[in-house]
Each structure stands twice: as C-alpha cells, then as structure tokens.
Design an enzyme around this catalytic site. Sequence first.
Site, PDB file in Angstrom:
ATOM      1  N   GLU A 193     -35.128   6.328   4.154  1.00 47.25           N
ATOM      2  CA  GLU A 193     -33.971   5.571   4.681  1.00 47.25           C
ATOM      3  C   GLU A 193     -33.531   6.180   6.018  1.00 47.25           C
ATOM      4  O   GLU A 193     -33.201   5.465   6.961  1.00 47.25           O
ATOM      5  CB  GLU A 193     -32.811   5.615   3.688  1.00 47.25           C
ATOM      6  N   ASP A 206      -7.248 -10.519  17.347  1.00 50.37           N
ATOM      7  CA  ASP A 206      -6.755 -11.580  18.213  1.00 50.37           C
ATOM      8  C   ASP A 206      -6.968 -11.196  19.670  1.00 50.37           C
ATOM      9  O   ASP A 206      -7.243 -10.038  19.992  1.00 50.37           O
ATOM     10  CB  ASP A 206      -5.283 -11.869  17.921  1.00 50.37           C
ATOM     11  N   ARG A 227       0.844  -1.209   0.000  1.00 47.54           N
ATOM     12  CA  ARG A 227       0.000   0.000   0.000  1.00 47.54           C
ATOM     13  C   ARG A 227       0.876   1.256   0.000  1.00 47.54           C
ATOM     14  O   ARG A 227       0.612   2.193   0.726  1.00 47.54           O
ATOM     15  CB  ARG A 227      -0.950  -0.001   1.209  1.00 47.54           C
TER      16      ARG A 227
HETATM   17  C1  GLA Z   1      -8.046   0.326   6.360  1.00 47.66           C
HETATM   18  C2  GLA Z   1      -9.213   0.202   7.308  1.00 47.66           C
HETATM   19  C3  GLA Z   1     -10.385   0.987   6.770  1.00 47.66           C
HETATM   20  C4  GLA Z   1      -9.983   2.441   6.584  1.00 47.66           C
HETATM   21  C5  GLA Z   1      -8.766   2.535   5.689  1.00 47.66           C
HETATM   22  C6  GLA Z   1      -8.232   3.952   5.638  1.00 47.66           C
HETATM   23  O1  GLA Z   1      -8.295  -0.338   5.167  1.00 47.66           O
HETATM   24  O2  GLA Z   1      -9.550  -1.112   7.545  1.00 47.66           O
HETATM   25  O3  GLA Z   1     -11.486   0.886   7.629  1.00 47.66           O
HETATM   26  O4  GLA Z   1      -9.711   3.007   7.837  1.00 47.66           O
HETATM   27  O5  GLA Z   1      -7.718   1.684   6.129  1.00 47.66           O
HETATM   28  O6  GLA Z   1      -7.116   4.071   4.858  1.00 47.66           O
END
Ligand code: GLA
Length: 732
Positions: free
Chosen positions: A616, A536, A445
């Site tokens: 909604e 965990d 990432r």
């Molecule tokens: C992760 C978390 C998401 C969000 C993103 C933000 O994927 O699990 O819920 O907070 O990061 O970048």
Amino acid sequence: MAILLNEEKNLFTLLTDHTMYQMKADEWGVLLHTYYGKRTAVCDYSYLISYENHGFSGNPYEVGDDRAYSLDTLPQEYPSYGSGDYRESALKVRFGDGTTACELRYEGYEIQKGKYGLPGLPAVYAEADTKADTLIMHLKDITGQVRVSLIYGVLENLDMITRSVKVENIGERPLTLERVLSTSVDFLQDGYDMQTFYGRHAKERIPQRMPLGHGMQVVGSTRGTSSHQFNPFFILCEERAGEEQGSCYGFSFLYSGDFYGAASVDQMDQTRVVLGIHPDNFGWLLEAGESFQAPEAAMIYSDGGFGLLSRRYHKAYRNNLCRGKFKKARRPVLLNSWEGVYFDFNGDKLVQMAKEAAELGVELFVMDDGWFGKRESDTSSLGDWTVNEEKLGCTLAELSEKIHELGMQFGIWFEPECISEESALYREHPDWALQVPGKRPGRSRYQLVLDFSRADVRDHIYAQMCEVLDYAQIEYLKWDFNRSISDIYSAVLPASRQGEVAHRYVLGLYDLLERLNSRYPDMMIEGCSGGGGRFDAGMLYYTPQIWCSDDTDAIERLTIQYGTSFGYPVSAVGSHVSKCPNEQTGRMTPLETRATVAMAGTFGYELDVNQMAPEEKEAVKGQIQEFRKYYDLIQDGDYYRLTDPMHNKGLHAWEFAAEDGSEALVCAVALQIHPNGPGFWLKLRGLDADAWYEMDGKRYLGAALMEGGIPVPGPRVEYESFRMHFIREKNA
Ligand code: GLA
C-alpha cells in the site's frame, strides 16, 4: 468599455464577451430590467415589455389614469417593499415613523474604471488581464429618506456580472433596514427549472432540479453559516438545458452567513430570482447619515449548459476571488492526523506518522484537533489556544522542527469561533459566548459560539493564535467551525441593534481571517466547518481551499464532489484518501479508487500510514508522483462532468482538459457491476478535434474521442477506478 449608455433613453447595457445585461430608467424614473442573456447587438430590449391593465395590480400615483402601468407586473431592477409590487421584494425599510412603503426612482449613475471592491467583505477582483468596469445606479425613495445605490461589476472576459447594494439614510430620523438583498433579476416568462444544492453534515451539495411552478422555491440558511443544508449557489435554467446545452443562469453569493435565495413565478407567469442576506435574522439600524453595504452576488449566464456555466465560475473564482500566495503556488500534498489517530496522539506518535509519510512523498503534516488546552475529547478546551506540551512531550516549536527536519511543512488545526464551557476562557468570560439573557444557550457538540461581532473577543482570540503561530514554524492552518449558531444576542449592543448581530458576526469572521492572511502571507488557511458546512464563495476570498466534507468515503464523495463542482473549482475542494473500511460508511474501496477521487481536489491523505501494508505504501508513493505530474492539469484545467453519479449508476466519470487541448485526464469509477453486463464508453470533451492523441501507446483522433468516445477498460470490479491520460502529439 463594457458599459454602454444611451443617455437619451436612459438605457444601460452591460456587455461581457458572451453575455449581456440591460436596464432602463423609464419616463417615471422606475428602473426596469430589460434583458439578461446571450450577447447580441445592442438594442433597446424594453420593446418586450407589455403594458396592460391587470385587475388588482394598482398604479403609482404619478402615472395618472394609465391603468396599464403597474409595478406589480413590470420587470424591475430592484423591487422594494410597499411600492405596489406585491411580489417578492429585495428591499424593505422601516422608516422612523414605523411605515414601510418605499418607492424607488432613478436619480443618476456613475461609471468607474475597473471592478469595485467592498471594504471588509469578499468580492471578485480584476487582475491585470481582466477587463472590468463598475456601474453605480443611484435611486432615491420618493419621500427622500433613503438613497439606494445598485453597484454592478462587469467582468468582460469572465462573463460575470456582480452586484451589490448600498443603502444610505439621507433623511433626518433613524430607520431600520429589514431586508437588503444583493440581487434581484426579473424574467418576462416562466418555464424555468431551478437547480439547488441541498444536504446535511457529511452529505453536502446534492443537486436537486425542480421545475418552477406558480409560487416560490426558496433555499437559505439561518444557521449563522452558509450551511451544509443549502448552498448559497443555485442555477436557473430553461427546461431543455443540460450539461452541454441550453440557457442557464448561475447565482452565487459571496457570503458565509445566513442567506436567502428564491425564485418565484407570478400571476403573469413571470419569473423573479432574488439572493441576499436572510431577512429573518436581520435588522440594521441606520442613523441619519449612515449607510449599509450588502455583500456581493456573482451571476453568470451560459448558453452552453451547466458545463460551460461551471467552467466560467471555476475560472473566475480560481483567478479572481481566491487570493494570496496559494492561488498560484503549488500546494503541498498533505497528511492530516484526524481520521488516523483522532485525539489519541503525542509528539512521538505524530513524528512517527510524519516520518513514514515523508518517505512516501507527503509534503505537509497537519496536526488536527487535540493539541491545545486539556483537549482529549470534544468536550473541552475550545478557547484555550495554548499548546498542551505535556501531551505532546515537547514544545510546539520542537515538534515543528522535527517535522521540518523530515523535509516536511507543518500545519495545525484551530476552531477560533467556538468555546467549551470546560475551558479557562469560559470561566473567565462566560459572557463572551453568544447567549440570550435569561436562557441557557443551546449546545452543539458540547460547545458554544463566541460573540465574533465583538472586537474585544476577536482581539483576544487573535492574540492567542499569534502566540502559537509566531512561536513555531507553521505553514498551514485549518480553520474549523463545528456547529450552527443559535442564541444570537450580543451583550455589547443595544436592543435596537440586536438584529445586526448575525451579520456583524460574519464581518468579524472576515476581519480575523483578513488579519491572519496579512500577518502570515506564507501560511495557507484551509476553511472547514464540520467538512463542507461553510463551502461558499465568501470563504474562498480568505481560504483558497475548503475541506469538502467529513464524509471521506470515495463512493459518497463522488456525489458530494459532483454537486460541489457546479459552482466551485476543483482547486478549492479539500479531498483526502482515508482508510478502509471507511470510518463513516464501513465501505471497502480499492486504494487506487480513493486516490482517483481525492485527485479531483487538493489531494492528501488522512489515515495512519504506520498501519499500511508495504504494498500500500508503494502504491501511495506512485499516487503522489502521479498527482504531482497532473497537478497543473487538475488545478487549472477545464473540468468536465462526463456523467451524473445520481442517474448513471454504472460508472461515474469526469475529465480535466488543458485549456489549449494539449492533454486530458479522464477519471472513472465503476459503481454497479453486473456480471456479463454491457460495456461502457465515455465521450471526451475539450480536445483538439483535428489532432492525434496518445494514451497507453495507442493513437486516437481528437474528434473520434469526442464523437465516438473511448471504451472504458475491463475487467470491471465494483468500485474499481481508471485514470486515462491523453497527450496531443507534438507534430499535430
Ligand atoms: C471537524 C472537521 C474534521 C476534524 C474534526 C476535529 O469535524 O471537519 O476534519 O478536524 O472537526 O474535531
């Protein structure tokens, strides 16, 4: 007293309300495991062990000509490498001279009142109403270089036995621990199944049940976290075991890093289970006089199938592992900004979202990723925990104030362990990222991982976090971690200690979480690692709830939450209603169904409320009120899995029942609908058989609901859900 001794026989029996665990130091000082299972009257179970001469299973020198005595076949309490037991070992020591033969013999015991704690590590603790004792068994290797203390916590009314191990170098030369597992349990027979929980990002904790054959079934992680891929919780059960019947044993590791769990069947058809820190990434140097403390494993036996096993874990983890104010205090219904707006927000937009949400009854507004540094995408700024006031159009204190003016609490997202190369922190301290000399570190990432084994790195991040948290009113923090760890090397440790980095990293993580919890006791921390990558029992000691999965699709969540429920309580399961079509799957599901599924967790929303239609919004108001009404029942009630979503394709259902049987909430989601199809009935659990219950103006006998069941109302449309609330009549 939960620990019974027979000093003459060196027999140690640990008793919980319904279970029993036994070991015995034999005439040679070998600590044998003699029993784990249902509580019976205390007797010496070592009569079960057979001594026979087995070819190629050698004998310790001291037994002389007795060829029937072999560590290779005897059930042991803590098998060590190089002892003549060729099965899986729990301990492997490389002594100062390079040798690895280690034979442990019993030296003595200690009993302590109450449950032990482990400094710097998560551990189950006793509350005022928990009956608990600690037994420590001291073993020494026959060359006199290491002492191994096996530590047992006996939590009587939780029916839990915890284990940990401390290894001390009592010799004169340094030695290296290459493997120190936290628990090992031998069973005299085979015929068990192992149920593990595997997965991947956005699809965590899928149950897999496999019969054990000769050889080994292993789960584990070397990702630096407990991982999406395998969970550090598994079950060993007899073949006939099911949701409500049969013997099963739970093995749960209170640890958030690399782990190793294995069950093996040997040449004599005996079964051995081990669980602890993964040895692949581990090597701990012990100078003379130093000691190493392994993390805790928590074991539960149930003779009432998986359901009872899970309920025992739920109770223990909810009340005796989670800590802090939010263990008991009612947690707010939240709205998280992530799936609603991702990085695309400013202060006004957030306040607008919060305003709408407040009107619907949402109590906490969470600003997710994107508020700090120059973060407009996931390519930059991790490590720069300074508020991007330009983006927000105000200070954080001002934003928080505006949210509070709406009658809401305010929370924010952090990812403290990571660093973007595109950040001021990286430009200043590139060496703070984990990286191996002479090689560029692997990215994931777009980000790298900070060396959390280093106190100076942690102190810096802590100081930055406090700067933010002290400055504005913040009641909630989401602690995220969005990659697996690679390039394990710490610039401040010598070559001989590089094997310690992965574990020191986890200790560092716990240290920072502990510091934040004690500095901000009124702030709740929710754990997260790309959803449930670090779901965990170790994390639950610091964060009473954990974002369960990045997959928010209600139908997908049925399986994810089902799998999670085997080892973890509903109160820990972060679960939100998100928009449709779903961001991960494109699936359309009714809003009510999304709420039904999110209610089997901490309950919140993760969408842009401004985009919702008026009807909604009305529905959301009702859902929040309903969740509040059921809050105690859901969070503290007994959880029953009524069906298995992987094998019962038509309908999936679960139930929350008050411990005293006074009420129950049954939830069901229709999965596959066939026109002109058969009906569905659900048999309830945990009710008072003789009492009458009321649901939607009708009366039902408890026994009838449990034995005959309840028809699930039609018409049935795919993904439609039902919530049925049963209340026991007062004069019952
Ligand atoms: C992760 C978390 C998401 C969000 C993103 C933000 O994927 O699990 O819920 O907070 O990061 O970048």
